[in-house]
Each structure stands twice: as structure tokens, then as C-alpha cells.
Design an enzyme around this catalytic site. Structure first.
Site, PDB file in Angstrom:
ATOM      1  N   ASP A  37     -79.155 -38.740   9.861  1.00 31.61           N
ATOM      2  CA  ASP A  37     -78.344 -38.978  11.057  1.00 31.61           C
ATOM      3  C   ASP A  37     -77.134 -38.059  11.071  1.00 31.61           C
ATOM      4  O   ASP A  37     -76.405 -37.959  10.084  1.00 31.61           O
ATOM      5  CB  ASP A  37     -77.871 -40.440  11.079  1.00 31.61           C
ATOM      6  CG  ASP A  37     -77.034 -40.761  12.303  1.00 31.61           C
ATOM      7  OD1 ASP A  37     -77.615 -41.215  13.302  1.00 31.61           O
ATOM      8  OD2 ASP A  37     -75.802 -40.551  12.264  1.00 31.61           O
ATOM      9  N   TYR A  42     -69.644 -34.009  14.398  1.00 34.04           N
ATOM     10  CA  TYR A  42     -69.526 -33.919  12.946  1.00 34.04           C
ATOM     11  C   TYR A  42     -69.365 -32.472  12.494  1.00 34.04           C
ATOM     12  O   TYR A  42     -68.896 -32.220  11.377  1.00 34.04           O
ATOM     13  CB  TYR A  42     -70.754 -34.509  12.239  1.00 34.04           C
ATOM     14  CG  TYR A  42     -70.969 -35.988  12.424  1.00 34.04           C
ATOM     15  CD1 TYR A  42     -70.081 -36.779  13.153  1.00 34.04           C
ATOM     16  CD2 TYR A  42     -72.083 -36.613  11.869  1.00 34.04           C
ATOM     17  CE1 TYR A  42     -70.302 -38.130  13.332  1.00 34.04           C
ATOM     18  CE2 TYR A  42     -72.308 -37.966  12.027  1.00 34.04           C
ATOM     19  CZ  TYR A  42     -71.419 -38.722  12.768  1.00 34.04           C
ATOM     20  OH  TYR A  42     -71.663 -40.056  12.937  1.00 34.04           O
ATOM     21  N   ASN A 134     -72.048 -47.354  19.951  1.00 34.57           N
ATOM     22  CA  ASN A 134     -70.785 -48.010  20.300  1.00 34.57           C
ATOM     23  C   ASN A 134     -70.849 -48.682  21.664  1.00 34.57           C
ATOM     24  O   ASN A 134     -69.836 -48.788  22.370  1.00 34.57           O
ATOM     25  CB  ASN A 134     -69.632 -47.001  20.254  1.00 34.57           C
ATOM     26  CG  ASN A 134     -69.460 -46.368  18.898  1.00 34.57           C
ATOM     27  OD1 ASN A 134     -69.213 -47.059  17.900  1.00 34.57           O
ATOM     28  ND2 ASN A 134     -69.622 -45.048  18.820  1.00 34.57           N
ATOM     29  N   GLN A 155     -76.325 -47.738  17.855  1.00 40.25           N
ATOM     30  CA  GLN A 155     -75.677 -47.494  16.566  1.00 40.25           C
ATOM     31  C   GLN A 155     -74.223 -47.937  16.647  1.00 40.25           C
ATOM     32  O   GLN A 155     -73.451 -47.440  17.467  1.00 40.25           O
ATOM     33  CB  GLN A 155     -75.759 -46.013  16.194  1.00 40.25           C
ATOM     34  CG  GLN A 155     -75.213 -45.733  14.798  1.00 40.25           C
ATOM     35  CD  GLN A 155     -75.323 -44.280  14.403  1.00 40.25           C
ATOM     36  OE1 GLN A 155     -74.350 -43.688  13.943  1.00 40.25           O
ATOM     37  NE2 GLN A 155     -76.517 -43.693  14.553  1.00 40.25           N
ATOM     38  N   PRO A 183     -71.877 -49.004   6.859  1.00 38.66           N
ATOM     39  CA  PRO A 183     -72.422 -50.287   6.397  1.00 38.66           C
ATOM     40  C   PRO A 183     -71.773 -50.817   5.127  1.00 38.66           C
ATOM     41  O   PRO A 183     -71.985 -51.987   4.783  1.00 38.66           O
ATOM     42  CB  PRO A 183     -73.898 -49.967   6.165  1.00 38.66           C
ATOM     43  CG  PRO A 183     -73.912 -48.509   5.830  1.00 38.66           C
ATOM     44  CD  PRO A 183     -72.848 -47.909   6.692  1.00 38.66           C
ATOM     45  N   LYS A 225     -73.413 -43.239   4.279  1.00 37.25           N
ATOM     46  CA  LYS A 225     -73.113 -41.870   3.870  1.00 37.25           C
ATOM     47  C   LYS A 225     -73.077 -41.816   2.346  1.00 37.25           C
ATOM     48  O   LYS A 225     -72.566 -42.738   1.706  1.00 37.25           O
ATOM     49  CB  LYS A 225     -71.763 -41.425   4.432  1.00 37.25           C
ATOM     50  CG  LYS A 225     -71.439 -39.964   4.149  1.00 37.25           C
ATOM     51  CD  LYS A 225     -69.999 -39.628   4.498  1.00 37.25           C
ATOM     52  CE  LYS A 225     -69.077 -40.018   3.359  1.00 37.25           C
ATOM     53  NZ  LYS A 225     -67.704 -39.513   3.544  1.00 37.25           N
TER      54      LYS A 225
END
Length: 272
Positions: A37, A42, A134, A155, A183, A225
Site C-alpha cells: 500500500d 507519500y 477516511n 481505509q 493498526p 508499516k
């Protein structure tokens, strides 16, 4: 469960060292990850693409997701959005995306314009699934009205301190994925006594327990991550812990009543 997507993936957000995601993605794929992802903002899509290309894992075996339509990029015009999506493909070095998310329902986002363009890429087979990120229930309702394609995933930040009960219920009802970002609450869950007690009981790490708790929920996937191989391995092993969690373990974590939201932008729909 909704359509095929590995329930644990590699999240790739970082503020620096973006070039290192090439090696990190390659390592994650070697370890067994098949869900990666990323996002336009990013600033690492080209490196994620390099990691995919360097891996021995065939592209078709990797579920690749990215996002566009942040609050200020791209512009609101159809051509801007088309250019942005095509830019995702170029930077990732692929001719299709398994999942394309709308990053925020804010700023330049316009349901009709944005989702009609997404629908066109979906109809052309360039985008396998359309997702949102979101989104609150009212945003999901409006998106469903505009789209012909089903919403595949929403997500959102989700962890034991931000359990997203309402959105998880919506995901079950609509049969789409709730994909949990942050998470592990950026490590804030590690010192929770409830989580540490379950971890000690199963000789597991607090990270594994937190991820396994999420994976015990219907229609939930996770994208932690991880920058190091050690953490990638640790997170990936959460899949094996899910079946070992008892009802008592899950209820103990469910009962945590502290609430923490880490990603809380002023333009977020829950603040409007």
C-alpha cells in the site's frame, strides 16, 4: 468476505528515507507479503515500483494499492485527475492497479467528477477495484450513489484505541473491506496492560496481538508499516495468532475504553 485481497499488507508511509522503500518492498515480498500500500503524497511510488520490479514475485501475484485526491492534489478538473492516475501507473511501473483509493473526501474531492473518472478507469480494466479512505458513513452513502462499481474498501485509522465500531459495521453490511492504517497506533498499544497480558499468555509480541485482534474482526484487513525485516516478520506472524486468540482475549481488548485518534486533520469529515 468481499473480494480477494491479502488481509495483511505492507504500509509504506514515511517522512524520510523514501528511497529505501525499494529494498523494503523487495524484502517484504521475499518474506511472503502480497499486499503493498502506498499513495501519491507519500512520495515513494517510484521506489515501491522499483521494489516490485526487483522482486522474483510476479506482478500478478501482488495486490498493489495506491491513493490520489489528497486535499490539494490533483486539481478538481477531470484532466488533472486523469493525469494523476496515469502518473500513479508510471511511477509504480505498472499498467494496472489492483486498488485505487480516494485519499480524503475533502479539498478538491468532488463525488461526481472524481468518482466518474475512477469509474472510467475501472471500466477500462486499468483499476481492478475502487476504494475510499477516511470516509465516514455519509461520505460512503454519497459515493455509492455515484458509482456503478462497488466500493471495495474504506481505509481508515483503526486499532484497539480507535476501534471504528460504526465503520466496521458498515463494512460488514455493505460487504467491503475496512483496511486499518496505523493498526499499532504508532506503538501506543504496546504498553497497554490488556494487550501485554494477552501477549504474555501466548508468548507473542504486543504488535502481533494488536494485529491479530483486528484480523479477528469480520471484513478487516491491516497494513502495518515496517522498515526492518525483523518487524516485517513479527507483523506477518500475526496471521498465525488469530486462531489462538480466545473469546476472553478478544473481549479483554474490546473492553479498552481509552480513545486515541492519531490522524486528525481539520479537514477530516468527522471534524466538519
Amino acid at each position: 468476505m468481499p473480494g480477494r485481497m491479502p488481509r495483511i499488507g505492507l504500509g509504506t508511509y514515511s517522512d524520510d528515507d523514501r528511497h529505501r522503500w525499494a529494498d523494503r518492498v523487495e524484502t517484504a515480498l521475499e518474506l511472503g507479503y502480497r499486499h503493498v500500500d502506498t499513495a501519491q503524497v507519500y512520495g515513494n511510488e517510484e521506489y515501491v515500483g522499483e521494489g516490485l520490479a526487483a522482486s522474483d514475485v510476479p506482478r500478478q501475484e501482488v495486490f498493489l494499492a495506491t491513493k490520489t485526491v489528497h486535499v490539494d492534489v490533483p486539481g478538481p478538473d477531470r484532466s488533472d485527475l486523469t493525469d494523476a492516475i496515469e502518473g500513479r501507473l508510471d511511477r509504480l511501473g505498472t499498467d494496472y492497479l489492483d486498488l485505487l483509493y480516494v485519499h480524503w473526501p475533502a479539498g478538491v474531492y468532488d463525488p461526481e467528477t472524481t468518482l466518474e473518472v475512477y469509474q472510467e478507469f475501472y471500466d477500462d480494466g486499468v483499476v481492478g477495484h475502487i476504494g475510499v479512505s477516511n470516509f465516514e458513513p455519509e461520505n460512503l452513502d454519497r459515493a455509492r450513489e455515484v458509482l456503478d462499481a462497488p466500493i471495495f474498501a474504506n481505509q481508515v485509522e483503526c486499532h484497539p484505541l480507535c476501534p471504528q465500531d460504526e465503520l466496521r459495521a458498515y463494512a460488514r453490511e455493505d460487504d467491503h473491506w475496512l483496511v486499518a492504517y496505523c493498526p499499532l497506533a504508532r506503538g501506543e498499544v504496546f504498553d497497554r496492560p490488556e494487550i501485554r497480558a494477552v501477549a504474555d499468555r501466548h508468548d507473542a509480541s504486543p504488535a502481533q496481538v494488536s494485529l491479530a485482534w483486528l484480523l479477528s474482526k469480520e471484513n478487516v484487513a491491516v497494513i502495518p508499516k515496517a522498515s526492518s525485516e525483523e518487524h516485517m516478520r513479527d507483523n506477518f506472524a500475526a496471521r498465525e495468532l488469530v486462531e489462538d486468540l480466545t473469546e476472553e482475549d478478544i473481549e479483554r481488548i474490546d473492553a479498552i475504553d481509552d480513545r486515541t485518534r492519531l490522524i486528525d486533520r481539520e479537514y477530516a469529515p468527522w471534524n466538519r
